[in-house]
Design a protein around this motif. Structure first.
Motif, short mmCIF file in Angstrom:
data_model
loop_
_atom_site.label_atom_id
_atom_site.label_comp_id
_atom_site.label_asym_id
_atom_site.label_seq_id
_atom_site.Cartn_x
_atom_site.Cartn_y
_atom_site.Cartn_z
N GLY A 171 1.26 -1.02 -0.29
CA GLY A 171 -0.20 0.13 0.08
C GLY A 171 1.10 1.19 -0.06
N ARG B 276 -0.16 3.53 -2.67
CA ARG B 276 -0.99 4.48 -2.68
C ARG B 276 -1.02 5.36 -2.04
NH1 ARG B 276 -3.41 0.11 -1.64
NH2 ARG B 276 -3.58 0.22 1.09
N ARG B 277 -0.44 5.21 -0.45
CA ARG B 277 -0.23 6.20 0.50
C ARG B 277 0.43 7.51 0.02
NH1 ARG B 277 0.10 1.66 3.78
NH2 ARG B 277 2.65 1.66 3.70
N ALA C 253 -1.88 9.97 -2.20
CA ALA C 253 -2.73 10.46 -1.08
C ALA C 253 -1.89 11.62 -0.76
CB ALA C 253 -4.02 9.55 0.02
#
Length: 495
Positions: free
Chosen positions: A239, A242-243, A246
């Protein structure tokens, strides 16, 4: 562990380039990464070799690939995994050399980190001799599929413990937040025999570390729990991209909010890119020095509907979708944040963490003002108690002393020196007497009689001293503005 186990791991996405069927059962004793042109001395028999191919260039021709693979064969390497990131693929010369020297070779996709492969090998080797995983093979294969499909940690926990009748199991952060739990784990009991297994991710900071927690582990073998923890570590690493995306989207929102009057359409687009509603209301939090601490606190407050990033000056900030309707009275998230903040700050006691909050913003047009107030509250908390973790709300500035704490120390010192002038001379006894008289006079609301009583002086002496103060500072203490200036200067001096 065998080569076949590695190639069947869908979460790794390895692409076989050459390997005979009889080689699939070849035992893997360990794993090593190297980019030496001659790796013979760094490779042990039976090891899986990872190489980013930094030693090779398109101008080298087949000779260099030949030397590299020949060294692997001499060292007894089990197989070669060649990264595609450096050159966009694996050179044909290298594949041909592997075929000639009977060294199995597979391509590692550019998005797969070598650390993920290393973890996968070590994970299976924990099962003991023969490289068998501790978990049953069907369970392991299902977990591999779930990882490849991007399943959430709750699904991974359910699958991992299915063969054990799903005992209550939790994935917790270091501050005690529940990230996921098995389906039947309705609450988090803190009694029982309690087994905790760390989820080992080297790059995770103190606020990002996870642990697998079983209140009642029953007869679950420790090796199985360690393997499940390693699978959860792979999920956490997967992840990272994705982090990061963001965080970049939130930081772009922060740059927009601090860059002056933002275009409404650009602001709306930035909010949507962060997964925030475009109409509000919002809550704003700032924090320092660690952004990860704020991210963990926000995850406690609002598991979804929040953006955490950095402002252009590096200050961490978060924008949360407010839970209450816009027509209800405005409030800040200070109270719930203050309850959570000690848990988060305790993850790294060596670095005090500070946060600033502001009354919520009713809509996008109010975000800039809310952010400014939260930043000032953060500065106030850091200035007032730099060595103690704290949450400061801008709404708490109900007096001059509290308001001044948000001003940088250097500015306060300069203001105090400018206003008080020679009254601050440390080597002048009369200056110290005048300062004490000024402080007492202002503290007694400008009453000559009360100041004289407090100082045990005749009222005429107080008149004389105040006159001297007015001469030195150029202020008239009969005027409210001048009294306020001097009072502020005294407060700045004492902070």
């Amino acid at each position: 562990m065998h080569i076949a186990h590695l190639l069947r791991d869908e979460s790794l996405g390895l692409r076989p380039l050459w390997c005979e069927d009889t080689m699939l059962g070849r035992e893997i004793s360990g794993v090593t990464a190297t980019d030496l042109a001659d790796p013979a001395r760094s490779v042990r028999p039976g090891e899986l070799v990872l190489s980013g191919l930094l030693w090779w260039t398109p101008d080298d021709g087949p000779a260099k690939a030949e030397r590299f693979v020949s060294a692997l064969r001499t060292a007894g390497a089990a197989a070669l995994l060649a990264g595609e990131k450096t050159h966009g693929g694996v050179p044909d010369d290298l594949v041909h050399a592997c075929r000639r020297h009977a060294v199995p070779v597979a391509a590692v996709p550019a998005h797969v980190m070598f650390r993920t492969i290393t973890d996968s090998v070590q994970l299976r080797q924990r099962g003991g001799p023969g490289g068998r995983p501790a978990l049953p093979e069907p369970t392991r294969e299902r977990l591999d599929r779930l990882l490849a499909e991007g399943a959430d940690p709750a699904a991974l926990l359910d699958a991992a413990f299915a063969h054990l009748d799903r005992p209550a199991a939790y994935l917790l952060t270091s501050s005690g937040r529940t990230v996921a739990a098995t389906t039947d784990a309705v609450r988090l009991p803190m009694d029982g025999t309690r087994v905790t297994v760390p989820v080992d991710v080297a790059e995770a900071g103190p606020y990002e570390r996870l642990r697998l927690y079983l209140p009642e582990p029953a007869d679950t073998p420790l090796r199985e729990l360690q393997e499940i923890a390693a699978i959860l570590a792979t999920w956490q690493r997967s992840g990272a991209g994705r982090r990061a995306a963001a965080y970049e989207a939130a930081s772009a929102l922060g740059a927009l909010l601090t860059g002056g009057a933002a275009d409404p359409f650009a602001l709306r687009a930035a909010l949507l890119a962060c997964g925030l509603p475009p109409q509000g209301p919002y809550e704003v939090i700032t924090a320092a020095p660690d952004r990860s601490a704020l991210a963990e606190a926000v995850a406690h407050l609002r598991p979804g509907g929040a953006a955490v990033g950095a402002l252009p000056d590096g200050t961490a900030f978060a924008v949360l979708a407010a839970e209450r309707p816009a027509e209800q009275p405005a409030e800040s998230p200070t109270e719930p944040l203050a309850a959570i903040w000690p848990l988060v700050a305790a993850c790294d006691p060596s670095r005090p963490q500070h946060a600033g909050t502001a009354p919520r913003a009713g809509g996008p047009e109010d975000l800039n003002g809310a952010l400014s107030r939260a930043r000032y509250a953060l500065a106030s908390g850091r200035n007032a108690a730099p060595g103690t973790s704290s949450v400061t709300d801008a709404a708490s500035f109900t007096g001059l002393a509290a308001l001044l704490t948000g001003i940088p120390e250097e500015v306060r010192a300069a203001y105090s020196h400018t206003v008080l002038g020679s009254l601050l001379a440390a080597d002048n006894a009369s200056s110290a007497v005048l300062l004490q008289t000024l402080e007492t006079f202002l503290a007694r609301d400008g009453s000559w009689a009360r100041a004289a009583e407090e100082l045990h002086l005749h009222v005429n002496t107080v008149h004389y001293r105040i006159g001297r103060i007015e001469q030195i500072t150029g202020r008239d203490l009969s005027r409210l503005d001048d009294r306020l200036d001097l009072r502020a200067a005294l407060l700045c001096r004492g902070m």
